[in-house]
Design an enzyme around this catalytic site. Structure first.
Site, PDB file in Angstrom:
ATOM      1  N   HIS A  72      34.395  43.880  40.494  1.00 61.52           N
ATOM      2  CA  HIS A  72      35.750  43.405  40.268  1.00 61.52           C
ATOM      3  C   HIS A  72      36.028  43.431  38.774  1.00 61.52           C
ATOM      4  O   HIS A  72      35.102  43.505  37.973  1.00 61.52           O
ATOM      5  CB  HIS A  72      35.928  41.970  40.803  1.00 61.52           C
ATOM      6  CG  HIS A  72      34.991  41.006  40.144  1.00 61.52           C
ATOM      7  ND1 HIS A  72      33.663  40.902  40.505  1.00 61.52           N
ATOM      8  CD2 HIS A  72      35.182  40.128  39.127  1.00 61.52           C
ATOM      9  CE1 HIS A  72      33.078  39.988  39.739  1.00 61.52           C
ATOM     10  NE2 HIS A  72      33.976  39.503  38.896  1.00 61.52           N
ATOM     11  N   ALA A  73      37.293  43.402  38.444  1.00 60.61           N
ATOM     12  CA  ALA A  73      37.709  43.315  37.041  1.00 60.61           C
ATOM     13  C   ALA A  73      38.800  42.248  36.944  1.00 60.61           C
ATOM     14  O   ALA A  73      39.189  41.655  37.949  1.00 60.61           O
ATOM     15  CB  ALA A  73      38.205  44.673  36.550  1.00 60.61           C
TER      16      ALA A  73
END
Length: 147
Positions: free
Chosen positions: A66-67
């Site tokens: 994820h970012a």
């Protein structure tokens, strides 16, 4: 329930990938196709991995790339990739990784229920093993429906 987020369109099952980058790309692709994230979201995950290492490998055999929301998240989404042969994410304590949940969240609050369900699943090593050995999407969805 995780099956509120994961279905046949954002669940992929493969035997082999060429490396962690390909695994993350395959996991993120359904979110790009669904309009949940911009294509740059994938690059943001790659960049963070290069900067700080495999921060998203959460336990033995499991990763959740994820970012940050501002890196191209349009709406909260989740997708799943199962790699039957496993792949190294440069996380010696947890490699190889077989189960990759890609996560996109618009903020740090809206996905709390999803994270709670995922953390319950992650705590059950037997379930990760079942996901790893599942042979069909229906098998995977049946396992996920318990969380």
């Amino acid at each position: 329930m995780l099956t509120d987020w994961i279905n046949e369109t954002n669940l992929n099952m493969v035997t082999h990938v060429e490396g962690w980058q390909q695994a993350v790309a395959i996991a993120v692709q359904p979110m790009v196709e669904a309009g949940a994230v911009e294509p740059r979201y994938l690059q943001a995950i790659y960049d963070m991995h290069r900067e700080i290492g495999p921060y998203y490998v959460l336990g033995e055999g499991i990763a959740m790339p994820h970012a940050r929301p501002e890196e191209g998240v349009i709406k909260t989404a989740l997708s799943l990739l199962i790699i039957s042969e496993g792949v190294s994410f440069d996380s010696p304590d947890n490699d190889p990784v077989y189960v990759v949940f890609a996560l996109a969240a618009v903020d740090s609050h809206s996905h709390i229920e999803m994270i709670a369900s995922l953390s319950q699943l992650f705590c059950e090593e037997e379930t990760v093993g079942k996901l790893r050995s599942a042979r069909t999407k229906q098998d995977v969805l049946a396992i996920l429906s318990q969380f």
